[in-house]
Design a protein around this motif. Structure first.
Motif, PDB file in Angstrom:
ATOM      1  N   ALA A   1      39.496  31.632  32.391  1.00  0.00           N
ATOM      2  CA  ALA A   1      40.761  32.021  33.362  1.00  0.00           C
ATOM      3  C   ALA A   1      41.926  32.525  32.300  1.00  0.00           C
ATOM      4  CB  ALA A   1      41.005  30.829  34.133  1.00  0.00           C
TER       5      ALA A   1
ATOM      6  N   LEU B   1      39.055  34.189  38.641  1.00  0.00           N
ATOM      7  CA  LEU B   1      38.574  33.124  37.273  1.00  0.00           C
ATOM      8  C   LEU B   1      39.386  31.691  37.359  1.00  0.00           C
ATOM      9  CD1 LEU B   1      38.846  36.011  34.784  1.00  0.00           C
ATOM     10  CD2 LEU B   1      36.804  34.866  35.432  1.00  0.00           C
TER      11      LEU B   1
ATOM     12  N   SER C   1      31.727  37.747  36.788  1.00  0.00           N
ATOM     13  CA  SER C   1      32.839  36.978  36.437  1.00  0.00           C
ATOM     14  C   SER C   1      32.245  35.540  36.307  1.00  0.00           C
ATOM     15  CB  SER C   1      34.026  36.703  37.419  1.00  0.00           C
ATOM     16  OG  SER C   1      33.637  36.311  38.805  1.00  0.00           O
TER      17      SER C   1
ATOM     18  N   THR D   1      37.691  27.547  30.297  1.00  0.00           N
ATOM     19  CA  THR D   1      36.283  27.909  30.915  1.00  0.00           C
ATOM     20  C   THR D   1      36.013  26.497  31.462  1.00  0.00           C
ATOM     21  OG1 THR D   1      35.427  27.614  28.798  1.00  0.00           O
ATOM     22  CG2 THR D   1      35.925  29.871  29.589  1.00  0.00           C
TER      23      THR D   1
ATOM     24  N   TYR E   1      33.570  34.279  31.201  1.00  0.00           N
ATOM     25  CA  TYR E   1      35.066  34.799  31.262  1.00  0.00           C
ATOM     26  C   TYR E   1      35.887  33.546  31.753  1.00  0.00           C
ATOM     27  CZ  TYR E   1      33.143  39.167  31.181  1.00  0.00           C
ATOM     28  OH  TYR E   1      32.151  40.307  31.155  1.00  0.00           O
TER      29      TYR E   1
END
Length: 472
Positions: free
Chosen positions: A364, A313, A352, A264, A362
């Protein structure tokens, strides 16, 4: 073993298990104390990082000294285990964590013959590294604490077989000082295979300098038997829903290691990227999985739901803001109207980024998540056919036939993240990356963003050096 399984709870840690007089451990006694689920998983993950890196080193054909130094450094980082003489260190705590992690991974890797084989091989290598690094006094103390069932050869027997023993000794002048131990030849197959021991009547005469081979084989055999016992009781553990998910996740650890990469965004001051930069970044810096997604998006002007989620992501963590993400995806889906884009895609993009729905940030997807996905889009090294992968390696990266064959060998052996790491080394050789260096410090690729970040950092370093030379 099963008291651990039955006593895992969320009540905290109540230690009343055995003490740990030695760093070296055959793990005879299971941990008989309560632990939190968090400690249960943390101890296993840290140990799994080490074992996965050991397997990676073997797949990359690293020399023993390189492997030993690399794994020792990794242990200092994730699984420290100080000597008994160390001061101001919680040695008992370190050894307790070491033991707990080992037994948890036994539960995760006892489930199939293949998992057991890989676990035993990695654990035996870790034991060997620790054994070779151990202080000679502590090593003797450990050896004296166990019964290895070897028979000391007395002076009379040594003289009787002197002529034969000398043929296996490279320094005859030291023969008189050498000690020998007898064991059944089946306990030292490596020494027999290499013709490094004298055989007589089913006995192998092992010089003290080769004593470690007996110890390593004993550790391996001991662990193999214990894993078989554990496997017989696994159905009981599967009834515990708290642990089944954790163990299932751990058992996938050899596929791609355990990533420590921050999945993140963590640095608000990190440089951001613009939508128009992504085409160039994909060619220069993206790992094969994300580059494949980008190519499919450009070719088809669409990606399926999981592809959009996975790639989106990745771009988010790379530094693409939500505003730029909307611009990027809108231009990519240029065959639909603005109204359709806003209705079908804009909400999911914002979601997302944690701006809609439950507003979660969220992360990756890691290599392990991608490798264990359905394969659409998935990891090319695992999910592409052999012919398609060979073609992609040539067309995407321009690899030579020799490099392609090397990468394909690791793929055939199911070392998918090692294959990706080797591609990184080959394609960044001009930037000074050497074989075995991986994405930094010898580490293998365990996350797509880790690959991209390492590539971008290397390019930035080269640009700064070039600018400094111009100024100078």
């Amino acid at each position: 073993m099963f008291k651990l399984e039955e006593r895992v709870s969320s009540l905290g840690v109540k230690v009343h298990g055995p003490s740990y007089p030695h760093r070296l451990n055959f793990y005879d006694t299971p941990p008989l104390y309560d632990v939190t689920i968090e400690d249960f998983e943390s101890a296993a993950l840290n140990r799994l990082r080490i074992l996965a890196e050991i397997e990676s080193c073997a797949a990359r054909d690293r020399k023993w000294d390189e492997t030993k130094n690399h794994i020792t450094a990794q242990c200092e980082k994730y699984l420290p285990l100080k000597a008994s003489s160390a001061k101001d260190v919680d040695k008992e705590g370190q050894r307790r964590t070491d033991q707990l992690g080992h037994f948890v991974l036994r539960l995760a890797f006892c489930r199939s013959e293949e998992l057991r084989r890989r676990f035993v091989k990695a654990e035996t290598t870790l034991f060997r590294i620790r054994y070779e690094s151990e202080d000679s006094t502590e090593r003797r103390s450990f050896l004296g604490s166990r019964e290895f069932n070897w028979v000391a050869v007395d002076d009379a027997e040594k003289k009787l077989n002197a002529a034969e023993l000398l043929t296996y000794y490279v320094k005859p002048d030291l023969f008189e000082k050498e000690s020998y131990y007898k064991v059944r030849w089946t306990r030292v197959p490596d020494l027999v295979d290499q013709r490094r021991v004298f055989l007589k009547g089913g006995w192998a005469y092992v010089p003290s300098r080769e004593q470690s081979s007996i110890v390593y084989k004993e550790f391996e055999t001991h662990l193999e038997k214990d894993l078989m016992v554990t496997a017989r009781y696994m159905p009981r553990l599967d009834e515990d829903t708290r642990l089944k998910g954790v163990l299932d996740n751990l058992s996938q650890g050899f596929l791609a290691g355990v990533s420590e990469w921050s999945a993140t965004p963590t640095d608000p001051n990190a440089p951001s990227i613009k939508a128009e930069m992504i085409d160039e970044l994909a060619v220069k810096h993206f790992p094969m999985c994300m580059r494949n997604s980008h190519q499919k998006l450009r070719a088809d002007h669409r990606l399926n739901h999981f592809g959009r989620l996975e790639y989106g992501l990745f771009l988010k963590v790379l530094g693409l803001s939500v505003e730029e993400a909307i611009v990027f995806w809108r231009k990519s889906f240029d065959r639909i109207t603005d109204d359709t884009f806003n209705k079908m895609y804009k909400y999911n993009i914002r979601h997302s980024y944690g701006l809609e729905g439950k507003r979660a940030n969220y992360p990756a997807h890691s290599c392990q998540q991608i490798l264990t996905s359905s394969g659409d889009p998935g990891c090319p090294f695992r999910h592409f056919s052999v012919d398609n992968l060979r073609s992609a390696l040539v067309s995407t990266y321009g690899l030579s036939s020799g490099d392609v064959n090397e990468v394909m060998k690791t793929v055939k052996d199911n070392h998918f993240h090692v294959a990706c790491t080797r591609v990184y080394e080959i394609t960044h050789a001009s930037g000074g990356v050497k074989r075995g260096e991986g994405v930094g410090g010898g580490e293998s690729v365990t996350h797509p963003n880790q690959y991209a970040a390492a590539s971008m950092a290397l390019a930035k370093e080269r640009e700064e050096k070039a600018e400094a030379m111009v100024i100078g």
